[in-house]
Design a protein around this motif. Structure first.
Motif, PDB file in Angstrom:
ATOM      1  N   HIS A  61     -53.301  67.870  53.235  1.00 56.81           N
ATOM      2  CA  HIS A  61     -53.718  67.595  51.852  1.00 56.81           C
ATOM      3  C   HIS A  61     -54.836  68.664  51.487  1.00 56.81           C
ATOM      4  O   HIS A  61     -55.985  68.911  52.134  1.00 56.81           O
ATOM      5  CB  HIS A  61     -53.969  66.300  51.362  1.00 56.81           C
ATOM      6  CG  HIS A  61     -53.843  65.911  50.160  1.00 56.81           C
ATOM      7  ND1 HIS A  61     -52.764  65.712  49.394  1.00 56.81           N
ATOM      8  CD2 HIS A  61     -54.700  66.115  49.065  1.00 56.81           C
ATOM      9  CE1 HIS A  61     -52.969  65.371  48.104  1.00 56.81           C
ATOM     10  NE2 HIS A  61     -54.006  65.827  47.856  1.00 56.81           N
ATOM     11  N   VAL A  62     -54.489  69.173  50.451  1.00 58.58           N
ATOM     12  CA  VAL A  62     -55.584  70.422  49.947  1.00 58.58           C
ATOM     13  C   VAL A  62     -55.924  69.823  48.221  1.00 58.58           C
ATOM     14  O   VAL A  62     -55.088  69.726  47.387  1.00 58.58           O
ATOM     15  CB  VAL A  62     -54.737  71.661  49.755  1.00 58.58           C
ATOM     16  CG1 VAL A  62     -55.743  72.665  49.177  1.00 58.58           C
ATOM     17  CG2 VAL A  62     -54.073  72.035  51.134  1.00 58.58           C
ATOM     18  N   PHE A  98     -63.763  66.830  54.259  1.00 52.29           N
ATOM     19  CA  PHE A  98     -62.683  67.767  54.409  1.00 52.29           C
ATOM     20  C   PHE A  98     -62.839  68.504  55.907  1.00 52.29           C
ATOM     21  O   PHE A  98     -64.010  68.772  56.298  1.00 52.29           O
ATOM     22  CB  PHE A  98     -62.825  69.015  53.390  1.00 52.29           C
ATOM     23  CG  PHE A  98     -62.343  68.404  52.074  1.00 52.29           C
ATOM     24  CD1 PHE A  98     -61.272  68.123  51.415  1.00 52.29           C
ATOM     25  CD2 PHE A  98     -63.566  67.994  51.030  1.00 52.29           C
ATOM     26  CE1 PHE A  98     -61.234  67.627  50.310  1.00 52.29           C
ATOM     27  CE2 PHE A  98     -63.532  67.444  49.853  1.00 52.29           C
ATOM     28  CZ  PHE A  98     -62.143  67.107  49.212  1.00 52.29           C
ATOM     29  N   ASP A  99     -61.730  69.114  56.457  1.00 57.00           N
ATOM     30  CA  ASP A  99     -62.005  69.741  57.515  1.00 57.00           C
ATOM     31  C   ASP A  99     -61.960  71.176  57.496  1.00 57.00           C
ATOM     32  O   ASP A  99     -62.758  71.929  58.155  1.00 57.00           O
ATOM     33  CB  ASP A  99     -60.548  69.578  58.418  1.00 57.00           C
ATOM     34  CG  ASP A  99     -60.629  68.245  58.964  1.00 57.00           C
ATOM     35  OD1 ASP A  99     -61.120  67.739  59.525  1.00 57.00           O
ATOM     36  OD2 ASP A  99     -59.343  67.759  58.607  1.00 57.00           O
ATOM     37  N   VAL A 100     -61.791  71.885  56.141  1.00 60.54           N
ATOM     38  CA  VAL A 100     -62.062  73.301  55.716  1.00 60.54           C
ATOM     39  C   VAL A 100     -62.359  73.182  54.254  1.00 60.54           C
ATOM     40  O   VAL A 100     -61.906  72.460  53.426  1.00 60.54           O
ATOM     41  CB  VAL A 100     -60.693  73.984  55.735  1.00 60.54           C
ATOM     42  CG1 VAL A 100     -60.872  75.309  55.425  1.00 60.54           C
ATOM     43  CG2 VAL A 100     -60.192  73.896  57.323  1.00 60.54           C
ATOM     44  N   VAL A 101     -63.468  73.963  54.209  1.00 60.01           N
ATOM     45  CA  VAL A 101     -64.063  74.061  52.642  1.00 60.01           C
ATOM     46  C   VAL A 101     -64.010  75.485  52.388  1.00 60.01           C
ATOM     47  O   VAL A 101     -64.741  76.254  53.002  1.00 60.01           O
ATOM     48  CB  VAL A 101     -65.369  73.218  52.572  1.00 60.01           C
ATOM     49  CG1 VAL A 101     -65.748  73.303  51.054  1.00 60.01           C
ATOM     50  CG2 VAL A 101     -65.294  72.062  52.937  1.00 60.01           C
ATOM     51  N   PRO A 147     -56.208  70.218  59.827  1.00 54.71           N
ATOM     52  CA  PRO A 147     -55.640  70.459  58.182  1.00 54.71           C
ATOM     53  C   PRO A 147     -56.469  69.886  57.237  1.00 54.71           C
ATOM     54  O   PRO A 147     -57.160  68.932  57.707  1.00 54.71           O
ATOM     55  CB  PRO A 147     -54.312  69.697  58.381  1.00 54.71           C
ATOM     56  CG  PRO A 147     -54.217  69.474  59.945  1.00 54.71           C
ATOM     57  CD  PRO A 147     -55.472  69.802  60.562  1.00 54.71           C
ATOM     58  N   ALA A 148     -56.535  70.548  55.875  1.00 58.09           N
ATOM     59  CA  ALA A 148     -57.498  70.160  55.007  1.00 58.09           C
ATOM     60  C   ALA A 148     -56.916  68.847  54.632  1.00 58.09           C
ATOM     61  O   ALA A 148     -55.426  68.399  54.429  1.00 58.09           O
ATOM     62  CB  ALA A 148     -57.252  71.167  53.790  1.00 58.09           C
ATOM     63  N   ARG A 149     -57.588  67.824  54.024  1.00 56.66           N
ATOM     64  CA  ARG A 149     -57.341  66.446  53.493  1.00 56.66           C
ATOM     65  C   ARG A 149     -58.190  66.274  52.263  1.00 56.66           C
ATOM     66  O   ARG A 149     -59.297  66.786  52.087  1.00 56.66           O
ATOM     67  CB  ARG A 149     -57.613  65.449  54.614  1.00 56.66           C
ATOM     68  CG  ARG A 149     -59.162  65.314  54.993  1.00 56.66           C
ATOM     69  CD  ARG A 149     -59.167  64.411  56.146  1.00 56.66           C
ATOM     70  NE  ARG A 149     -60.464  64.241  56.691  1.00 56.66           N
ATOM     71  CZ  ARG A 149     -61.119  63.973  57.887  1.00 56.66           C
ATOM     72  NH1 ARG A 149     -60.316  64.140  58.805  1.00 56.66           N
ATOM     73  NH2 ARG A 149     -62.368  63.964  57.991  1.00 56.66           N
ATOM     74  N   ALA A 158     -52.039  75.126  50.965  1.00 58.05           N
ATOM     75  CA  ALA A 158     -51.251  73.793  50.930  1.00 58.05           C
ATOM     76  C   ALA A 158     -49.717  74.238  51.717  1.00 58.05           C
ATOM     77  O   ALA A 158     -49.380  73.230  52.434  1.00 58.05           O
ATOM     78  CB  ALA A 158     -50.805  73.333  49.546  1.00 58.05           C
ATOM     79  N   ALA A 159     -49.212  75.462  51.212  1.00 57.69           N
ATOM     80  CA  ALA A 159     -47.850  75.716  51.962  1.00 57.69           C
ATOM     81  C   ALA A 159     -48.231  75.533  53.513  1.00 57.69           C
ATOM     82  O   ALA A 159     -47.322  75.468  54.129  1.00 57.69           O
ATOM     83  CB  ALA A 159     -47.469  76.781  51.408  1.00 57.69           C
ATOM     84  N   LEU A 160     -49.453  76.197  53.967  1.00 61.06           N
ATOM     85  CA  LEU A 160     -49.754  76.477  55.340  1.00 61.06           C
ATOM     86  C   LEU A 160     -49.986  74.947  56.129  1.00 61.06           C
ATOM     87  O   LEU A 160     -50.059  74.882  57.506  1.00 61.06           O
ATOM     88  CB  LEU A 160     -50.888  77.188  55.617  1.00 61.06           C
ATOM     89  CG  LEU A 160     -50.756  78.752  55.204  1.00 61.06           C
ATOM     90  CD1 LEU A 160     -52.045  79.587  55.228  1.00 61.06           C
ATOM     91  CD2 LEU A 160     -49.690  79.571  56.114  1.00 61.06           C
ATOM     92  N   VAL A 161     -50.153  74.066  55.355  1.00 62.88           N
ATOM     93  CA  VAL A 161     -50.651  72.674  55.928  1.00 62.88           C
ATOM     94  C   VAL A 161     -49.773  71.688  55.414  1.00 62.88           C
ATOM     95  O   VAL A 161     -50.278  70.553  54.631  1.00 62.88           O
ATOM     96  CB  VAL A 161     -51.978  72.251  55.955  1.00 62.88           C
ATOM     97  CG1 VAL A 161     -52.786  73.002  57.047  1.00 62.88           C
ATOM     98  CG2 VAL A 161     -52.611  72.438  54.543  1.00 62.88           C
TER      99      VAL A 161
END
Length: 263
Positions: free
Chosen positions: A20-21, A63-66, A260-262, A13-16
């Motif tokens: 949203h994570v 999500f963009d990243v899992v 970014p994760a969402r 979360a700090a990286l994006v």
């Protein structure tokens, strides 16, 4: 997926900060620790909820990243979980998993006690429906789950100095005496399990040792494999720093994703 006490989720979360994570775990009580970890770092872009790895409570392409770290090894159907991760990942996104390979762990000098520990843990993990040597299987599982463009890597952690040996030895001392893994080892019960139905074996909140701690476990090298896959694969090289959070097993420092994760 399988966020546990949330330290890795907070790092992501700090990286994006503009994304949203969402952290998900099958054990609801540990999510309070995850929420506290995010609050302590003043992170406002996180959500935590319970869920089943075999039926993630999200629409397709959410999500963009899992990401899952040290999770698949505890599941009775890791391929099914990977299919779910693929389902909720958006086109052009990234699925990243990392798991240990306990058979690759080694130490010097020889220790009958550690030999017995490794034998016992692998036996209990398999009796609980998991696969402790998951690392070497990640690529095969991903291909079986229908992924293409798979990137597989491997890395090792070496606990050589006194402080690191004390942390690693103390961590496993806690797990071997006070965790769900300890209860199963003592009872000898052979029962099936699912990620959403019981605590993962040996999860512990032990922190980095204080100065002067002692451990007689000797040196240990723990092998872990990484797998990152997606329609457009971005290779994220693993790294580790001494200041990495130690509440969970160490994780490679994640790099920012172009997606970014969402939630």
């Amino acid at each position: 997926m399988g966020c546990g006490p949330g330290t890795i989720t907070a790092d992501l979360a700090a990286l994006v900060p503009r994304g949203h994570v969402t952290g998900i775990d099958g054990t609801g009580d540990i999510l309070d620790k995850a929420r506290s970890a995010a609050a302590e770092r003043s992170l406002t872009n996180t959500t935590f909820r319970t869920g089943d790895a075999q039926a993630l409570p999200f629409p397709d392409a959410s999500f963009d990243v899992v990401h899952a770290h040290q999770v698949l090894q505890h599941l009775g159907d890791p391929v099914g979980a990977l299919r779910e991760m693929r389902r909720v990942c958006a086109p052009g996104g990234l699925v990243a998993v990392r798991d240990a390979d306990y058979a690759a762990m080694t130490w010097h000098p020889a220790s009958p006690g550690l030999d017995r520990w490794l034998e016992l843990y692998r036996s209990v993990a398999r009796a609980s429906g998991g696969e402790p040597d998951a690392g070497r299987r990640l690529r095969a599982w991903a291909l079986e789950a229908g992924f293409t463009g798979v990137t597989a890597t491997a890395s090792a952690w070496c606990y050589a100095d006194e402080e690191e040996r004390a942390w690693w030895g103390g961590l496993w001392a806690d797990r071997t005496t006070t965790s769900g893994y300890a209860e199963r080892a003592a009872s000898g019960t052979r029962t099936g399990r699912s990620w959403s139905g019981s605590r993962r074996p040996g999860v512990s909140g032990r922190q980095r040792p204080t100065a002067g701690s002692r451990c007689s476990t000797g040196n240990c090298s723990a092998g872990c494999d990484d797998l990152r896959t997606g329609p457009q694969v971005t290779a994220l090289p693993p790294s580790r720093t001494r200041d990495e959070p130690r509440g969970e097993p160490p994780v490679s420092a994640p790099l920012p994703s172009p997606h970014p994760a969402r939630s």
